[in-house]
Design an enzyme around this catalytic site. Structure first.
Site, PDB file in Angstrom:
ATOM      1  N   THR A 216       0.869  -1.172   0.000  1.00  0.00           N
ATOM      2  CA  THR A 216       0.000   0.000   0.000  1.00  0.00           C
ATOM      3  C   THR A 216       0.908   1.224   0.000  1.00  0.00           C
ATOM      4  OG1 THR A 216      -1.640  -1.185   1.304  1.00  0.00           O
ATOM      5  CG2 THR A 216      -1.854   1.207   1.213  1.00  0.00           C
TER       6      THR A 216
ATOM      7  N   LYS B  96      -7.947   1.323  -3.153  1.00  0.00           N
ATOM      8  CA  LYS B  96      -7.627   0.911  -1.772  1.00  0.00           C
ATOM      9  C   LYS B  96      -7.824   2.073  -0.788  1.00  0.00           C
ATOM     10  CE  LYS B  96      -5.147  -1.059   1.651  1.00  0.00           C
ATOM     11  NZ  LYS B  96      -5.269  -2.329   2.304  1.00  0.00           N
TER      12      LYS B  96
ATOM     13  N   LYS C 162      -1.977   5.017   8.571  1.00  0.00           N
ATOM     14  CA  LYS C 162      -1.178   5.104   7.332  1.00  0.00           C
ATOM     15  C   LYS C 162      -2.096   5.318   6.122  1.00  0.00           C
ATOM     16  CE  LYS C 162       1.439   2.321   4.077  1.00  0.00           C
ATOM     17  NZ  LYS C 162       2.114   1.072   3.722  1.00  0.00           N
TER      18      LYS C 162
HETATM   19  P1  NAD Z   1       6.157  -5.586   7.304  1.00  0.00           P
HETATM   20  O1  NAD Z   1       6.853  -4.411   7.865  1.00  0.00           O
HETATM   21  O2  NAD Z   1       5.873  -6.769   8.160  1.00  0.00           O
HETATM   22  O3  NAD Z   1       6.961  -6.124   6.004  1.00  0.00           O
HETATM   23  C1  NAD Z   1       7.692  -5.326   5.127  1.00  0.00           C
HETATM   24  C2  NAD Z   1       8.999  -6.059   4.840  1.00  0.00           C
HETATM   25  O4  NAD Z   1       9.753  -5.327   3.869  1.00  0.00           O
HETATM   26  C3  NAD Z   1       9.909  -6.183   6.080  1.00  0.00           C
HETATM   27  O5  NAD Z   1      10.191  -7.552   6.331  1.00  0.00           O
HETATM   28  C4  NAD Z   1      11.152  -5.386   5.704  1.00  0.00           C
HETATM   29  O6  NAD Z   1      12.344  -5.926   6.231  1.00  0.00           O
HETATM   30  C5  NAD Z   1      11.128  -5.473   4.190  1.00  0.00           C
HETATM   31  N1  NAD Z   1      11.899  -4.417   3.546  1.00  0.00           N
HETATM   32  C6  NAD Z   1      11.978  -3.095   3.877  1.00  0.00           C
HETATM   33  N2  NAD Z   1      12.815  -2.458   3.039  1.00  0.00           N
HETATM   34  C7  NAD Z   1      13.269  -3.368   2.150  1.00  0.00           C
HETATM   35  C8  NAD Z   1      14.161  -3.317   1.050  1.00  0.00           C
HETATM   36  N3  NAD Z   1      14.755  -2.171   0.693  1.00  0.00           N
HETATM   37  N4  NAD Z   1      14.412  -4.462   0.374  1.00  0.00           N
HETATM   38  C9  NAD Z   1      13.838  -5.645   0.741  1.00  0.00           C
HETATM   39  N5  NAD Z   1      12.974  -5.754   1.781  1.00  0.00           N
HETATM   40  C10 NAD Z   1      12.686  -4.631   2.467  1.00  0.00           C
HETATM   41  O7  NAD Z   1       4.793  -5.022   6.675  1.00  0.00           O
HETATM   42  P2  NAD Z   1       3.504  -5.861   6.230  1.00  0.00           P
HETATM   43  O8  NAD Z   1       2.507  -5.877   7.346  1.00  0.00           O
HETATM   44  O9  NAD Z   1       3.941  -7.140   5.609  1.00  0.00           O
HETATM   45  O10 NAD Z   1       2.904  -4.884   5.120  1.00  0.00           O
HETATM   46  C11 NAD Z   1       3.459  -4.780   3.822  1.00  0.00           C
HETATM   47  C12 NAD Z   1       2.593  -3.864   2.994  1.00  0.00           C
HETATM   48  O11 NAD Z   1       1.267  -4.391   2.945  1.00  0.00           O
HETATM   49  C13 NAD Z   1       2.477  -2.445   3.554  1.00  0.00           C
HETATM   50  O12 NAD Z   1       2.500  -1.554   2.466  1.00  0.00           O
HETATM   51  C14 NAD Z   1       1.132  -2.454   4.251  1.00  0.00           C
HETATM   52  O13 NAD Z   1       0.540  -1.174   4.298  1.00  0.00           O
HETATM   53  C15 NAD Z   1       0.354  -3.390   3.360  1.00  0.00           C
HETATM   54  N6  NAD Z   1      -0.783  -4.053   4.043  1.00  0.00           N
HETATM   55  C16 NAD Z   1      -0.617  -4.626   5.262  1.00  0.00           C
HETATM   56  C17 NAD Z   1      -1.696  -5.244   5.871  1.00  0.00           C
HETATM   57  C18 NAD Z   1      -1.554  -5.900   7.242  1.00  0.00           C
HETATM   58  O14 NAD Z   1      -2.567  -6.247   7.834  1.00  0.00           O
HETATM   59  N7  NAD Z   1      -0.339  -6.098   7.742  1.00  0.00           N
HETATM   60  C19 NAD Z   1      -2.935  -5.289   5.237  1.00  0.00           C
HETATM   61  C20 NAD Z   1      -3.067  -4.743   3.962  1.00  0.00           C
HETATM   62  C21 NAD Z   1      -1.977  -4.113   3.375  1.00  0.00           C
END
Ligand code: NAD
Length: 290
Positions: A87, A162, A237
């Site tokens: 997102t 979204k 966010k």
């Molecule tokens: P998270 O923080 O658990 O995962 C993100 C991952 O990206 C981390 O493991 C981090 O180490 C990695 N990362 C960061 N920078 C990086 C780079 N330069 N290269 C490689 N890896 C890198 O977050 P999440 O909960 O998995 O969410 C991910 C996305 O999904 C976000 O944009 C969030 O808004 C969206 N989202 C999350 C949810 C939820 O319920 N968690 C629901 C819908 C959408």
């Protein structure tokens, strides 16, 4: 298919694992060293993207997405699909798509709803922006990771869908919570309140499917001490992205702006961090007329 997967966090790891389980060859990378079941780990984002038919990114925000795009686009083969499921702000989604298309790639922005449970269970909903050909190529992967993928139009439209959806969700959750707190003070039983509203014109997903009152309606985070679910800071966010987009597009969104201000206060100044976004109900319960 040969799939590259960048960002193996709370969402990315189970999504990548589901693709591997379905028989796709998945190579992953995460800066934090995270892993996922059945996924081979590469030593850089570019290495994970090399030779892939589709590269999926699942990253925290638009700035990180732009940085990762700079690393992987040169490593991808022409005709491959860059599929971002994070997102992020609409501008970053459109900029990255343009950059990918200029390199001969298909680009899709496909943020999800369904949360960590949906990622693990393969029941996410994808809202997809980008070209038809890319959407067709990615369709079998959407089928593994989710239950529904809606093509919303050109690049950026997935993110637009979204944030508009979640702006409605934030506003209706606040309205549902403040109405429950008012009903309490008027001596109206919560079960009676639910029975009326859930079958009357005040109904919504927040009331009917995710009722913020414990012990009332279907099982929801309210019945589990407001453990997320969908965390208040993630709602914050998304409401921030909605206001950023509203400003850029010169759209008047007063309720979205108010919801952003309330969740900001809840997360940053009160006790909302780490709680489900429906914990607005106990917040209102404690307060008097403002
Ligand atoms: P998270 O923080 O658990 O995962 C993100 C991952 O990206 C981390 O493991 C981090 O180490 C990695 N990362 C960061 N920078 C990086 C780079 N330069 N290269 C490689 N890896 C890198 O977050 P999440 O909960 O998995 O969410 C991910 C996305 O999904 C976000 O944009 C969030 O808004 C969206 N989202 C999350 C949810 C939820 O319920 N968690 C629901 C819908 C959408």
């Amino acid at each position: 298919m040969k799939v590259g997967f960048i960002g193996l966090g709370n969402m990315g790891a189970p999504m990548a694992a589901n693709l591997a389980k379905a028989g796709h060859t998945v190579t992953g990378f995460d800066v934090a060293g995270a892993t996922a079941e059945g996924v081979q780990i590469a030593d850089s984002a570019a290495a994970a993207a090399t030779g892939a038919d589709i590269v999926i990114t699942m990253l925290p925000n638009g700035a990180i997405l732009r940085d990762v795009a700079d690393q992987i686009i040169p490593a991808m083969s022409p005709g491959a699909v860059f599929l971002d499921c994070s997102t992020v702000d609409v501008d970053s989604a459109r900029a990255v798509a343009e950059q990918a298309q200029a390199a001969g790639l298909s680009a899709l922005d496909a943020p999800v709803s369904g949360g960590v449970g949906g990622a693990a269970g393969g029941t996410l909903t994808f809202m997809v922006g980008g070209d038809e050909a890319g959407f067709a190529k990615a369709a079998p992967l959407f089928e593994v990771m989710g239950q529904k993928a809606v093509h919303c139009g050109p690049s950026g439209n997935g993110q637009a869908a979204k944030i508009c959806n979640n702006m409605i969700l934030g506003v209706t959750m606040i309205a549902t919570c403040e109405a429950f707190a008012l009903a309490d003070k008027l001596g109206l039983d919560r079960q009676a309140m639910f029975d009326v509203v859930s079958t009357s014109s005040g109904y919504s997903w927040s009331m009917n499917a995710y009722c913020p009152a414990p012990g009332v309606g279907p099982k929801s985070p309210a019945d589990n001490g407001y453990q997320p679910g969908f965390a208040a800071e993630l709602m914050l966010k998304d409401l921030g992205l909605a206001q950023q987009a509203a400003e850029a597009a010169d759209a008047d969104t007063p309720m979205g702006a108010r919801a952003l201000a309330l969740y900001k206060r809840f997360v940053e100044d009160e006790d909302g961090r780490g709680k489900d976004f429906s914990a607005m109900l106990p917040r209102f319960e404690k307060r008097g007329h403002d």
